[in-house]
Motif scaffolding. Structure first.
Motif, PDB file in Angstrom:
ATOM      1  N   GLN A 176       0.673 -16.119   5.498  1.00 49.68           N
ATOM      2  CA  GLN A 176      -0.730 -15.729   5.548  1.00 49.68           C
ATOM      3  C   GLN A 176      -0.878 -14.326   6.132  1.00 49.68           C
ATOM      4  O   GLN A 176      -1.710 -13.547   5.687  1.00 49.68           O
ATOM      5  CB  GLN A 176      -1.525 -16.722   6.398  1.00 49.68           C
ATOM      6  CG  GLN A 176      -1.408 -18.159   5.912  1.00 49.68           C
ATOM      7  CD  GLN A 176      -2.017 -18.354   4.544  1.00 49.68           C
ATOM      8  OE1 GLN A 176      -3.204 -18.142   4.370  1.00 49.68           O
ATOM      9  NE2 GLN A 176      -1.203 -18.747   3.582  1.00 49.68           N
ATOM     10  N   SER A 177      -0.084 -14.034   7.176  1.00 49.07           N
ATOM     11  CA  SER A 177      -0.117 -12.709   7.806  1.00 49.07           C
ATOM     12  C   SER A 177       1.179 -12.476   8.557  1.00 49.07           C
ATOM     13  O   SER A 177       1.922 -13.411   8.849  1.00 49.07           O
ATOM     14  CB  SER A 177      -1.313 -12.581   8.755  1.00 49.07           C
ATOM     15  OG  SER A 177      -1.162 -13.461   9.855  1.00 49.07           O
TER      16      SER A 177
ATOM     17  N   GLU B  27       5.402 -10.571   3.513  1.00 50.90           N
ATOM     18  CA  GLU B  27       4.031 -10.164   3.213  1.00 50.90           C
ATOM     19  C   GLU B  27       3.220 -11.392   2.818  1.00 50.90           C
ATOM     20  O   GLU B  27       3.783 -12.385   2.352  1.00 50.90           O
ATOM     21  CB  GLU B  27       4.017  -9.150   2.059  1.00 50.90           C
ATOM     22  CG  GLU B  27       4.731  -7.860   2.374  1.00 50.90           C
ATOM     23  CD  GLU B  27       4.702  -6.890   1.203  1.00 50.90           C
ATOM     24  OE1 GLU B  27       4.191  -7.248   0.124  1.00 50.90           O
ATOM     25  OE2 GLU B  27       5.202  -5.772   1.368  1.00 50.90           O
ATOM     26  N   PRO B  28       1.899 -11.332   2.992  1.00 51.21           N
ATOM     27  CA  PRO B  28       1.056 -12.453   2.581  1.00 51.21           C
ATOM     28  C   PRO B  28       1.323 -12.851   1.128  1.00 51.21           C
ATOM     29  O   PRO B  28       1.484 -12.001   0.253  1.00 51.21           O
ATOM     30  CB  PRO B  28      -0.366 -11.906   2.757  1.00 51.21           C
ATOM     31  CG  PRO B  28      -0.228 -10.924   3.872  1.00 51.21           C
ATOM     32  CD  PRO B  28       1.118 -10.267   3.633  1.00 51.21           C
TER      33      PRO B  28
END
Length: 59
Positions: free
Chosen positions: A27-28, A8-9
């Motif tokens: 980040q993504s 997860e971010p």
């Protein structure tokens, strides 16, 4: 076991084949593509179906 689907971010990771990139922050994570901002390399999009990132501790 590939843990990329659980990333997860904000999580910290390292690339198993590029240790010189240092620790990166996720980040993504969309459709198997994980975007990570590495301290020594910058932003990289990784194919999560091919490379299993490793969870890291923040030193």
């Amino acid at each position: 076991m590939n843990l990329n689907e659980f990333l997860e971010p904000g999580m910290l990771v390292t690339h198993p084949l590029q240790p010189d990139w240092g620790i990166g922050q996720v980040q993504s994570n969309v459709a198997g593509k994980v975007t990570v901002n590495f301290r020594e390399c910058g932003k990289v999009v990784i194919d999560g179906t091919r490379i299993g990132l490793i969870l890291a501790d923040d030193p």
